[in-house]
Design a protein around this motif. Structure first.
Motif, PDB file in Angstrom:
ATOM      1  N   TYR A  37       0.848  -1.186   0.000  1.00  6.46           N
ATOM      2  CA  TYR A  37       0.000   0.000   0.000  1.00  6.46           C
ATOM      3  C   TYR A  37       0.882   1.233   0.000  1.00  6.46           C
ATOM      4  N   SER A  38       0.294   2.367  -0.346  1.00  2.00           N
ATOM      5  CA  SER A  38       1.030   3.630  -0.348  1.00  2.00           C
ATOM      6  C   SER A  38       0.292   4.640   0.513  1.00  2.00           C
ATOM      7  N   MET A  39       1.039   5.617   1.007  1.00  2.00           N
ATOM      8  CA  MET A  39       0.461   6.686   1.823  1.00  2.00           C
ATOM      9  C   MET A  39       0.867   8.013   1.224  1.00  2.00           C
ATOM     10  N   GLY A  40      -0.122   8.861   0.939  1.00  5.04           N
ATOM     11  CA  GLY A  40       0.179  10.182   0.414  1.00  5.04           C
ATOM     12  C   GLY A  40       0.753  11.089   1.484  1.00  5.04           C
ATOM     13  N   GLN A  41       1.120  12.276   1.106  1.00  2.64           N
ATOM     14  CA  GLN A  41       1.746  13.202   2.052  1.00  2.64           C
ATOM     15  C   GLN A  41       0.695  14.037   2.772  1.00  2.64           C
ATOM     16  N   ASN A  42       0.663  13.916   4.098  1.00  2.00           N
ATOM     17  CA  ASN A  42      -0.111  14.837   4.932  1.00  2.00           C
ATOM     18  C   ASN A  42       0.800  15.983   5.317  1.00  2.00           C
ATOM     19  N   THR A  43       0.294  17.188   5.285  1.00  2.00           N
ATOM     20  CA  THR A  43       1.133  18.321   5.646  1.00  2.00           C
ATOM     21  C   THR A  43       1.160  18.505   7.159  1.00  2.00           C
ATOM     22  N   TRP A  44       2.022  19.409   7.622  1.00  2.00           N
ATOM     23  CA  TRP A  44       2.141  19.637   9.071  1.00  2.00           C
ATOM     24  C   TRP A  44       1.379  20.879   9.529  1.00  2.00           C
ATOM     25  N   ILE A  45       0.556  21.412   8.685  1.00  2.00           N
ATOM     26  CA  ILE A  45      -0.120  22.665   9.005  1.00  2.00           C
ATOM     27  C   ILE A  45      -0.980  22.565  10.250  1.00  2.00           C
ATOM     28  N   GLY A  46      -1.085  23.686  10.956  1.00  2.00           N
ATOM     29  CA  GLY A  46      -2.029  23.850  12.050  1.00  2.00           C
ATOM     30  C   GLY A  46      -2.817  25.121  11.787  1.00  2.00           C
ATOM     31  N   GLY A  59      -7.681  11.566  12.553  1.00  2.00           N
ATOM     32  CA  GLY A  59      -7.331  10.307  11.909  1.00  2.00           C
ATOM     33  C   GLY A  59      -8.188  10.031  10.691  1.00  2.00           C
ATOM     34  N   ALA A  60      -9.474  10.334  10.802  1.00  2.00           N
ATOM     35  CA  ALA A  60     -10.359  10.153   9.654  1.00  2.00           C
ATOM     36  C   ALA A  60      -9.910  11.022   8.488  1.00  2.00           C
ATOM     37  N   GLY A  61      -9.502  12.246   8.781  1.00  2.00           N
ATOM     38  CA  GLY A  61      -9.035  13.125   7.721  1.00  2.00           C
ATOM     39  C   GLY A  61      -7.772  12.617   7.054  1.00  2.00           C
ATOM     40  N   ARG A  62      -6.849  12.142   7.843  1.00  2.00           N
ATOM     41  CA  ARG A  62      -5.580  11.663   7.287  1.00  2.00           C
ATOM     42  C   ARG A  62      -5.781  10.436   6.413  1.00  2.00           C
ATOM     43  N   GLY A  63      -6.728   9.573   6.793  1.00  2.00           N
ATOM     44  CA  GLY A  63      -6.953   8.371   6.011  1.00  2.00           C
ATOM     45  C   GLY A  63      -7.950   8.527   4.884  1.00  2.00           C
ATOM     46  N   HIS A  64      -8.707   9.628   4.916  1.00  2.00           N
ATOM     47  CA  HIS A  64      -9.831   9.752   3.988  1.00  2.00           C
ATOM     48  C   HIS A  64      -9.691  10.899   2.995  1.00  2.00           C
ATOM     49  N   THR A  65      -9.254  12.070   3.452  1.00  2.00           N
ATOM     50  CA  THR A  65      -9.334  13.247   2.578  1.00  2.00           C
ATOM     51  C   THR A  65      -8.038  14.036   2.441  1.00  2.00           C
ATOM     52  N   GLU A  66      -7.148  13.972   3.424  1.00  2.00           N
ATOM     53  CA  GLU A  66      -5.986  14.867   3.423  1.00  2.00           C
ATOM     54  C   GLU A  66      -4.854  14.341   2.551  1.00  2.00           C
ATOM     55  N   GLU A  67      -4.366  15.183   1.653  1.00  2.00           N
ATOM     56  CA  GLU A  67      -3.195  14.845   0.842  1.00  2.00           C
ATOM     57  C   GLU A  67      -2.679  16.095   0.146  1.00  2.00           C
ATOM     58  N   VAL A  68      -1.385  16.329   0.273  1.00  2.00           N
ATOM     59  CA  VAL A  68      -0.761  17.410  -0.482  1.00  2.00           C
ATOM     60  C   VAL A  68      -0.541  16.905  -1.910  1.00  2.00           C
ATOM     61  N   VAL A  69      -1.051  17.649  -2.869  1.00  2.00           N
ATOM     62  CA  VAL A  69      -0.963  17.239  -4.267  1.00  2.00           C
ATOM     63  C   VAL A  69       0.105  18.071  -4.966  1.00  2.00           C
ATOM     64  N   HIS A  70       1.017  17.377  -5.656  1.00  2.00           N
ATOM     65  CA  HIS A  70       2.062  18.045  -6.420  1.00  2.00           C
ATOM     66  C   HIS A  70       1.900  17.717  -7.902  1.00  2.00           C
ATOM     67  N   ASP A  71       2.264  18.661  -8.735  1.00  2.00           N
ATOM     68  CA  ASP A  71       2.292  18.408 -10.166  1.00  2.00           C
ATOM     69  C   ASP A  71       3.350  17.348 -10.452  1.00  2.00           C
ATOM     70  N   PRO A  72       2.994  16.230 -11.091  1.00  2.00           N
ATOM     71  CA  PRO A  72       3.964  15.145 -11.280  1.00  2.00           C
ATOM     72  C   PRO A  72       5.144  15.518 -12.173  1.00  2.00           C
ATOM     73  N   LEU A  97       0.127  21.982  -5.554  1.00  2.00           N
ATOM     74  CA  LEU A  97      -1.085  22.474  -6.192  1.00  2.00           C
ATOM     75  C   LEU A  97      -2.186  22.860  -5.218  1.00  2.00           C
ATOM     76  N   ASN A  98      -2.065  22.448  -3.955  1.00  2.00           N
ATOM     77  CA  ASN A  98      -3.171  22.724  -3.016  1.00  2.00           C
ATOM     78  C   ASN A  98      -2.649  23.210  -1.664  1.00  2.00           C
ATOM     79  N   GLY A  99      -1.770  24.195  -1.695  1.00  2.00           N
ATOM     80  CA  GLY A  99      -1.209  24.719  -0.453  1.00  2.00           C
ATOM     81  C   GLY A  99      -2.102  25.730   0.229  1.00  2.00           C
ATOM     82  N   ASN A 100      -3.334  25.328   0.503  1.00  2.00           N
ATOM     83  CA  ASN A 100      -4.284  26.213   1.177  1.00  2.00           C
ATOM     84  C   ASN A 100      -5.357  25.358   1.826  1.00  2.00           C
ATOM     85  N   LEU A 101      -6.139  25.948   2.704  1.00  2.00           N
ATOM     86  CA  LEU A 101      -7.151  25.200   3.437  1.00  2.00           C
ATOM     87  C   LEU A 101      -8.453  25.030   2.660  1.00  2.00           C
TER      88      LEU A 101
END
Length: 613
Positions: A1-10, A516-529, A535-539
């Motif tokens: 399995y793979s895990m996308g990048q969660n950011t450290w923002i608060g 935890g639900a957010g990290r597994g379900h919706t949160e991911e920093v997206v980069h142009d490949p 591409l999504n450095g905002n809330l």
């Protein structure tokens, strides 16, 4: 399995303020480690001595590691210091929201498992390989929880690090993500492959360091802990709350009236332990009203820890908790263990308890000793002819155990401050005149001040067996046409050993479930490949869940007293937010009968697993 990048923002971005007061530096830091800030600052500007630095560590809600973990996290503070010196004005520095997205959590990567098990669910071997991206601290492993919590005799884990054109990944909202995911996915994959209940697979393999639960129980008894089955207690409470026995079904077998597929899942691991760290605090009784102040500069990340420390001090001293304040924002020369590792209570509460016991003893000894002693004379004790062990303190009142009517409040004992200094209020200042039958309203009580510290060797420096467990359950509805996943219920069960602050414990579990639900379900920093540009450095486009995005959350606490902290307590911070993310995989599998290959579990990944993308 793979895990996308969660950011450290608060919600609150990194920031700080610097002001020069002549040759003295006054600094406001948003930093989990103020003691390191002060040490670093002292090395700037030809060696600014520590006693010329006034540090303020204000409330900084939702600080979860990230920026604080970076070696260069004081860059903004240094720049503010230089500009302040050149302009002669206070200077504030502040990250933009996009700058706060620069780095991420250290679970970004791809992971491979090979598992051997018997038909009865006994796991015999696990080999795991992880390729992690931009991980700055390649020291926490990926299979450690399989050894910490299970009787698996053969475990091998290899972590490989690669660097790509993205920001660094550090402990953010915990560093044990990969270890927790391993326990979750191994338990659930084995159960599914063998047609077994994953709860029973967990119970069958519970243990430690390759040994079974009977061996672990012997170790509990040797250390003086109760011999209780923490995992079984946790899963039984969780099963009842989620309706596990009534709702559980084969994978892909339950379609709801609304056309969606129903899924149910379970995971577990050990409760967070005492980790490692040191702490120092001081405590004193205020004159005039007898209230208590605790000194220990620390970052308040919003977890209500300060209330817990006040509760420990109040209970040990025998004063109402409302009369105790933890004064953490100012540098008084004492620093507690930092909020990172999320096991602060297991370290700091020891120091608070030590200090409170010393202070109580000092109060009782002073109550039976002559006061205002000089070369010429002295004043009689508050409790003449008594010994310290004949007195006690309850509800802010010092009293004789054998004759509780012989009593004096702590406030009256320490007395008011007067015109002739803090230790006396002479005739002419009638604040206490006539009280307690005294001819002279003079107290001459010496300063009531004590300090203490705690050095915690912790588990980072060797094997310390974990006895407390946590278990979590999730219920979902999945639309097979769109891939949309709705989390309808989460049940969290944590054996925290001993609950000191119910609001704090339940808040950690509740907030952790949403995180935890957010990290597994919706949160991911997206980069142009192609370019690597974020591409999504905002809330708006980085999807942190709100209360509307997660269904019912039920938090349950178990108290076995098997923690290494004071009163048998153990840490709870971070762990729910760390264990829950990968729970989406078995929940979706139970709904659809297919395994998603990566997180977050976005609709496109669900459809790909179904072969519909």
């Amino acid at each position: 399995y793979s895990m996308g990048q969660n950011t450290w923002i608060g919600p609150e971005r990194p920031c700080g303020v610097w002001r020069w007061n002549g040759e003295f530096a006054e600094v406001w830091v948003k930093q989990q480690r103020p003691h390191i800030c002060k040490r670093a600052i002292s090395m700037w500007f030809d060696g600014l001595t520590m006693n010329k630095i006034d540090l303020h560590c204000l409330y900084q809600g939702a600080s979860f590691g990230g920026w604080s973990q970076m070696a260069w996290n004081l860059g903004g503070t240094y720049c503010a210091a230089v500009v302040s010196r050149r302009t002669g004005r206070p200077v504030k520095w502040l990250f933009s929201r996009r700058e706060d997205f620069y780095g991420g959590e250290m679970d970004a990567g791809t992971f491979y498992f090979k598992v051997g098990a018997k038909l009865d669910g006994t796991i015999t071997a696990v080999e795991q390989r992880g390729v992690v991206a931009n991980q700055s601290m390649l020291v926490f492993g990926i299979a450690k929880h399989l050894m910490d919590n299970m009787k698996i005799p053969h475990v091998r884990g290899i972590t490989e690090g690669v660097w790509v054109n993205k920001g660094p990944n550090v402990p953010t909202r915990c560093e044990q993500n990969l270890n927790s995911y391993a326990v979750n996915l191994v338990t659930n994959q084995v159960a599914e492959a063998l047609g077994l209940d994953p709860v029973e697979v967990a119970l069958k393999n519970d243990g430690a360091e390759g040994h079974d639960i009977e061996w672990l129980n012997e170790r509990k008894a040797e250390l003086g802990f109760p011999t209780r089955d923490s995992l079984r207690e946790c899963v039984e409470k969780g099963k009842a709350a989620i309706g596990w026995d009534e709702k559980r079904h084969a994978a892909g077998a339950k379609r709801l009236p609304n056309g969606r597929m129903h899924g149910l899942a379970f995971t577990w691991t050990h409760e967070w332990d005492d980790s490692a760290g040191t702490s120092e605090v001081a405590m004193y009784v205020e004159r005039n009203d007898g209230t208590v102040t605790i000194l220990g500069c620390r970052a308040d990340g919003g977890q209500n820890a300060e209330t817990s420390y006040a509760q420990v001090a109040a209970d040990e001293l025998g004063v109402p908790v409302e009369q105790v304040r933890f004064k953490h924002q100012e540098d008084a020369g004492f620093y507690t263990m930092t909020p990172d590792t999320s096991t602060n209570l297991s370290v700091n509460a020891w120091a608070v308890r030590h200090s409170a016991r010393l202070l109580k003893q000092k109060l009782l000894e002073a109550a039976v000793a002559p006061r205002g002693v000089t070369q010429l004379a002295s004043f009689p004790p508050a409790f003449p002819g008594k010994r310290a062990d004949e007195l006690d303190i309850k509800d802010g009142v010092i009293f004789e155990k054998a004759d509780p009517s012989n009593r004096m409040t702590v406030a009256d004992f320490v007395g008011p401050s007067g015109a002739q200094g803090p230790l006396m209020s002479p005739i002419g200042e009638p604040i206490l005149a006539g009280k307690e039958g005294l001819d002279y309203p003079i107290r001459f009580t010496p300063p009531m001040f004590e300090d203490a510290y705690q050095i915690q060797r912790g588990t980072y420096l060797g094997v310390r067996l974990r006895f407390c467990r946590q278990a979590h359950f999730m219920e979902v509805e999945v639309d097979p046409e769109t891939g949309e996943v709705d989390i309808t219920k989460i049940v969290t069960v944590n054996d925290v050993g001993k609950v000191i602050n119910w609001d704090g414990c339940e808040g950690q579990a509740y907030g952790g479930a949403i995180m935890g639900a957010g990290r597994g379900h919706t949160e991911e920093v997206v980069h142009d490949p192609r370019t690597g540009i974020m591409l999504n450095g905002n809330l708006l486009n980085y999807k942190i869940p709100t209360l509307m995005d997660v269904g019912d959350i039920e938090t349950i606490m178990v108290e076995t007293g098997m923690g290494y902290g004071p009163y048998g307590s153990i840490g709870i911070g971070e762990d729910v937010a760390t264990v829950v993310p990968a729970l989406l995989a078995p929940a979706i599998h139970n709904a659809l009968g297919v395994w998603i290959e990566g997180f977050p579990a976005t609709p496109d990944r669900v459809l790909k697993a179904l072969g519909s993308a």
